[in-house]
Scaffold this active site. Structure first.
Site, short mmCIF file in Angstrom:
data_model
loop_
_atom_site.label_atom_id
_atom_site.label_comp_id
_atom_site.label_asym_id
_atom_site.label_seq_id
_atom_site.Cartn_x
_atom_site.Cartn_y
_atom_site.Cartn_z
N LYS A 58 0.83 -1.22 0.00
CA LYS A 58 0.00 0.00 0.00
C LYS A 58 0.86 1.27 0.00
O LYS A 58 0.48 2.29 -0.59
CB LYS A 58 -0.97 0.00 1.19
N GLY A 122 9.25 -21.46 16.54
CA GLY A 122 8.49 -22.26 17.51
C GLY A 122 8.20 -23.64 16.94
O GLY A 122 7.78 -23.77 15.79
N GLY A 190 -4.27 -12.21 -10.22
CA GLY A 190 -5.04 -12.13 -8.98
C GLY A 190 -4.74 -10.79 -8.31
O GLY A 190 -4.34 -9.83 -8.98
N ILE A 192 -2.37 -9.82 -6.10
CA ILE A 192 -0.98 -9.34 -6.10
C ILE A 192 -0.59 -8.90 -7.51
O ILE A 192 0.02 -7.84 -7.70
CB ILE A 192 -0.01 -10.43 -5.59
N GLY A 275 -0.96 -17.33 -6.12
CA GLY A 275 -1.55 -17.79 -4.87
C GLY A 275 -0.48 -18.12 -3.84
O GLY A 275 0.73 -17.99 -4.11
N ARG A 276 -0.93 -18.51 -2.67
CA ARG A 276 -0.01 -18.77 -1.57
C ARG A 276 -0.33 -20.12 -0.93
O ARG A 276 -1.45 -20.60 -1.02
CB ARG A 276 -0.10 -17.63 -0.53
N HIS A 448 -23.31 15.48 2.09
CA HIS A 448 -23.18 15.97 0.71
C HIS A 448 -22.11 17.04 0.64
O HIS A 448 -22.08 17.92 1.50
CB HIS A 448 -24.51 16.58 0.24
P1 FAD Z 1 1.49 -14.07 8.43
O1 FAD Z 1 1.26 -12.63 8.29
O2 FAD Z 1 2.11 -14.80 7.30
O3 FAD Z 1 2.42 -14.23 9.72
C1 FAD Z 1 2.95 -15.45 10.10
C2 FAD Z 1 4.18 -15.19 10.96
O4 FAD Z 1 4.57 -16.40 11.57
C3 FAD Z 1 5.41 -14.72 10.16
O5 FAD Z 1 6.03 -13.65 10.83
C4 FAD Z 1 6.31 -15.94 10.14
O6 FAD Z 1 7.69 -15.60 10.08
C5 FAD Z 1 5.97 -16.55 11.49
N1 FAD Z 1 6.25 -17.99 11.59
C6 FAD Z 1 5.92 -18.98 10.74
N2 FAD Z 1 6.27 -20.18 11.25
C7 FAD Z 1 6.84 -19.93 12.46
C8 FAD Z 1 7.38 -20.73 13.47
N3 FAD Z 1 7.40 -22.08 13.37
N4 FAD Z 1 7.89 -20.13 14.57
C9 FAD Z 1 7.87 -18.79 14.71
N5 FAD Z 1 7.36 -17.97 13.78
C10 FAD Z 1 6.84 -18.54 12.67
N6 FAD Z 1 -4.35 -8.95 3.16
C11 FAD Z 1 -5.23 -7.96 3.39
O7 FAD Z 1 -6.20 -8.17 4.13
N7 FAD Z 1 -5.11 -6.72 2.82
C12 FAD Z 1 -4.08 -6.44 1.99
O8 FAD Z 1 -3.98 -5.32 1.49
C13 FAD Z 1 -3.14 -7.45 1.71
N8 FAD Z 1 -2.10 -7.21 0.90
C14 FAD Z 1 -1.19 -8.21 0.67
C15 FAD Z 1 -0.14 -7.95 -0.21
C16 FAD Z 1 0.79 -8.93 -0.48
C17 FAD Z 1 1.92 -8.63 -1.43
C18 FAD Z 1 0.70 -10.20 0.17
C19 FAD Z 1 1.74 -11.27 -0.06
C20 FAD Z 1 -0.34 -10.46 1.04
C21 FAD Z 1 -1.30 -9.48 1.28
N9 FAD Z 1 -2.38 -9.71 2.12
C22 FAD Z 1 -3.30 -8.72 2.33
C23 FAD Z 1 -2.56 -11.00 2.80
C24 FAD Z 1 -2.06 -10.91 4.25
O9 FAD Z 1 -0.71 -10.51 4.25
C25 FAD Z 1 -2.21 -12.26 4.94
O10 FAD Z 1 -3.54 -12.71 4.81
C26 FAD Z 1 -1.88 -12.11 6.42
O11 FAD Z 1 -0.56 -11.67 6.60
C27 FAD Z 1 -2.07 -13.44 7.15
O12 FAD Z 1 -1.76 -13.27 8.49
P2 FAD Z 1 -1.23 -14.47 9.40
O13 FAD Z 1 -1.07 -13.91 10.76
O14 FAD Z 1 -2.10 -15.65 9.22
O15 FAD Z 1 0.18 -14.87 8.80
P1 NAI Z 2 -4.74 -14.92 -6.01
O1 NAI Z 2 -5.34 -16.21 -5.59
O2 NAI Z 2 -5.42 -13.65 -5.72
O3 NAI Z 2 -4.51 -14.94 -7.58
C1 NAI Z 2 -3.74 -15.92 -8.22
C2 NAI Z 2 -4.06 -15.87 -9.71
O4 NAI Z 2 -3.12 -16.67 -10.39
C3 NAI Z 2 -5.45 -16.43 -10.03
O5 NAI Z 2 -6.13 -15.56 -10.89
C4 NAI Z 2 -5.13 -17.78 -10.67
O6 NAI Z 2 -6.10 -18.17 -11.61
C5 NAI Z 2 -3.80 -17.48 -11.33
N1 NAI Z 2 -2.97 -18.65 -11.56
C6 NAI Z 2 -2.79 -19.73 -10.77
N2 NAI Z 2 -1.93 -20.60 -11.33
C7 NAI Z 2 -1.54 -20.06 -12.51
C8 NAI Z 2 -0.65 -20.47 -13.54
N3 NAI Z 2 0.02 -21.61 -13.45
N4 NAI Z 2 -0.50 -19.67 -14.61
C9 NAI Z 2 -1.16 -18.48 -14.70
N5 NAI Z 2 -2.04 -18.05 -13.75
C10 NAI Z 2 -2.20 -18.82 -12.66
O7 NAI Z 2 -3.26 -14.97 -5.40
P2 NAI Z 2 -2.14 -13.85 -5.28
O8 NAI Z 2 -2.42 -12.71 -6.17
O9 NAI Z 2 -0.85 -14.57 -5.40
O10 NAI Z 2 -2.31 -13.37 -3.79
C11 NAI Z 2 -2.18 -14.30 -2.69
C12 NAI Z 2 -3.09 -13.96 -1.58
O11 NAI Z 2 -2.71 -12.75 -0.97
C13 NAI Z 2 -4.53 -13.81 -2.04
O12 NAI Z 2 -5.25 -14.90 -1.58
C14 NAI Z 2 -5.03 -12.57 -1.42
O13 NAI Z 2 -6.09 -12.84 -0.56
C15 NAI Z 2 -3.87 -12.01 -0.63
N6 NAI Z 2 -3.69 -10.61 -1.02
C16 NAI Z 2 -4.64 -9.71 -0.65
C17 NAI Z 2 -4.54 -8.39 -1.02
C18 NAI Z 2 -5.61 -7.45 -0.63
O14 NAI Z 2 -6.44 -7.81 0.18
N7 NAI Z 2 -5.63 -6.23 -1.16
C19 NAI Z 2 -3.41 -7.89 -1.80
C20 NAI Z 2 -2.50 -8.94 -2.19
C21 NAI Z 2 -2.65 -10.24 -1.78
#
Ligand code: FAD
Ligand code: NAI
Length: 469
Positions: A58, A122, A190, A192, A275-276, A448
């Site tokens: 962001k 952990g 998607g 990202i 995806g993740r 408004h």
């Molecule tokens: P995480 O945030 O992944 O945290 C897990 C933590 O656990 C990490 O610090 C990791 O190092 C630690 N960990 C793992 N295993 C161990 C272990 N065994 N011992 C100790 N520590 C450990 N979501 C939104 O809602 N809005 C957004 O705008 C948004 N933007 C995103 C942009 C990107 C580029 C990405 C990749 C993701 C985005 N997301 C967004 C998704 C969001 O980041 C995740 O859904 C969120 O971080 C999940 O939270 P969590 O606490 O489950 O895990």
């Molecule tokens: P995503 O699930 O949003 O999108 C992945 C995209 O890749 C899909 O459209 C899928 O059809 C496509 N895809 C999958 N396999 C493929 C292949 N082999 N070739 C071509 N296309 C393929 O996952 P993304 O963008 O990686 O984000 C991961 C997670 O992070 C999401 O689940 C999302 O919830 C979270 N996130 C949230 C944000 C927000 O809330 N603003 C911002 C960024 C990430």
């Protein structure tokens, strides 16, 4: 004798740190273990979200939007900019500062709430009558009567293509490219792909996104979104099948296009955002008998209970949308369940926001889902072009769409594409939590001129009585 806690949270992302704060508020002796290291090698609390996710993305979206506005949109306001220059190093440094402030914010909240923080990995040891033994990087062991697994997720790689974070980038590398690539390839349209594609396109890259699915984003305003992104110059090719990725000085992607022809994309950097996957590495889940599902997520019931008594799991490492606010809600709920309370997380009212320009936000069901469920419904839409505040902002792209039950008018879904959609959606979430109707929103006084008036007009449009169109 190992130090004992009522609650040990493994993972300090938005799921874990919020679970720890709520547990401490409820009077539990609470510890949180997190292994993330910042660039300086020091602990960096906040997980994926804070370090390489929500927050840095962001920050860059805002900076790149400012750059684009100065270059392309200020002139229409009568503001002439001469000698506009991009200082990418400063932009990236600012992003790092925003991240650091958020890391420090979590550390401050831990101190304030008396949460003991352990830096390291952990890992489950034995289950004893006093609780679960949790080893921290095999250096020390603590005991937890309750354990919350909040270990998050990692980026999914294309089979056989490793992330080197130089040419082939995950979200981590995509947030720190040191120079604007001339040609940027992205696999996956998607969230990202769209957000990172927008950042680097605004900064000057030619962006091509290759998407496997024949359709684009599975929500109501997807068609409008596709048109807008195409106008902006974001090239999105749908229905492709990646055949190979070859790295030399550049990256060459061979793929089969939707018309079955073989094509190639050569780019200077390639982001893979397909995806993740859940992260349970190093937890010793198998050793302690913690059950994972077929896809590697920790298996939980609807209350986030795992198969082990006293062990809970939340956030990206369990089923459901991978969103920070979903992880947080689950974190609060498990802490409250430990305290004997009966909280409820309603997945149907978890909003989603894509922070592109225009923003895209939605909550609840799409028209297609409502149709498939056989529910009779009505819809109402209102374009931002007819909203006075949007015109004053100079940002009239998009619309608000309401879907409500035909019989009771209860709101089933709201979809927005347009300015500040991510803020506007909150009103729909509140209304849906209270099982409100479209008419309820239509009867509420909205300031408004405000963008929120488009919400009111779209709600009124369900009954064909929008006032401003
Ligand atoms: P995480 O945030 O992944 O945290 C897990 C933590 O656990 C990490 O610090 C990791 O190092 C630690 N960990 C793992 N295993 C161990 C272990 N065994 N011992 C100790 N520590 C450990 N979501 C939104 O809602 N809005 C957004 O705008 C948004 N933007 C995103 C942009 C990107 C580029 C990405 C990749 C993701 C985005 N997301 C967004 C998704 C969001 O980041 C995740 O859904 C969120 O971080 C999940 O939270 P969590 O606490 O489950 O895990
Ligand atoms: P995503 O699930 O949003 O999108 C992945 C995209 O890749 C899909 O459209 C899928 O059809 C496509 N895809 C999958 N396999 C493929 C292949 N082999 N070739 C071509 N296309 C393929 O996952 P993304 O963008 O990686 O984000 C991961 C997670 O992070 C999401 O689940 C999302 O919830 C979270 N996130 C949230 C944000 C927000 O809330 N603003 C911002 C960024 C990430």
């Amino acid at each position: 004798m190992a130090k004992s806690f009522d609650v040990v949270v493994i993972g300090g992302g938005p799921g874990g740190y919020i679970a720890a704060i709520r547990a401490a508020q409820l009077g539990f002796a609470t510890a949180c273990i997190d292994e993330w290291k910042g660039a300086d090698g020091k602990p960096a609390l906040g997980g994926t979200c804070t370090n390489v996710g929500c927050i840095p993305s962001k920050a860059l979206l805002q900076s790149s939007e400012n750059y684009e506005a100065a270059g392309h949109h200020f002139a229409e306001h009568g503001i002439k900019v001469k000698g506009l220059d991009l200082d990418l190093a400063t932009m990236l440094k600012r992003k790092d500062k925003v991240v650091k402030a958020s890391n420090d914010g979590v550390a401050y909240l831990f101190k304030k709430n008396g949460i003991e923080f352990f830096h390291g990995r952990g890992s489950f040891g034995n289950s004893t009558p006093q609780g679960y033994e949790i080893s921290i990087s095999e250096k020390e062991t603590i005991l937890g009567k309750n354990v919350v697994v909040a270990t998050g997720s990692n980026p999914r790689a294309l089979p056989g293509v490793e992330f080197d974070e130089k040419l082939v980038l995950s979200n981590t590398g995509a947030l720190s490219i040191p120079d604007v690539p001339k040609r940027l390839g992205i696999v996956g349209a998607g969230i990202i792909g769209l957000e990172m594609g927008s950042v680097w396109r605004r900064l000057g890259a030619e962006v091509t996104i290759l998407e496997a699915l024949p359709g684009f984003l599975g929500m109501a305003v997807a068609k409008e979104a596709a048109k807008v992104f195409a106008r902006q110059g974001l090239r999105i090719e749908l229905g492709v099948k990646i055949a190979s990725v070859e790295k030399k000085k550049t990256v060459k992607v061979q793929y089969t296009a939707s018309d079955s022809s073989s094509k190639a994309l050569e780019c200077d950097r390639l982001i893979i955002s397909i995806g993740r996957v859940p992260n349970t590495e190093g937890l010793n889940a198998a050793g302690v008998g913690l059950k994972l599902d077929q896809r590697g997520f920790v298996e939980v019931d609807e209350d986030c209970r795992t198969n082990l008594p006293g062990v809970w799991a939340i956030g990206d490492v369990v089923r459901g949308p991978m969103l920070a606010h979903k992880a947080e809600e689950e974190g609060v709920a498990v802490a409250e369940r430990m305290a004997g309370q009966k909280p409820h997380v309603d997945f149907n009212t978890v909003p989603s926001v894509i922070y592109t320009t225009p923003e895209i936000a939605w909550v609840g069901q799409t028209e297609q889902q409502v149709k498939t469920a056989g529910v009779e419904y009505r819809t109402g839409s209102f374009p931002f072009a007819a909203n006075a505040r949007a015109r004053a902002l100079g940002d009239t792209t998009g619309l608000v769409k309401f879907i409500s039950r035909k019989d009771t008018d209860e709101i089933l879904g709201v979809h927005i594409i347009g300015p500040f959609a991510g803020e506007l959606i909150a009103e729909a979430v509140v209304a849906m939590e209270f099982r409100g109707s479209a008419e309820d929103i239509g009867m509420i006084c909205h300031a408004h001129p405000s963008l929120s008036e488009a919400m009111k007009d779209a709600a009124l449009a369900v009954d064909k009585r929008a006032l401003n169109i």
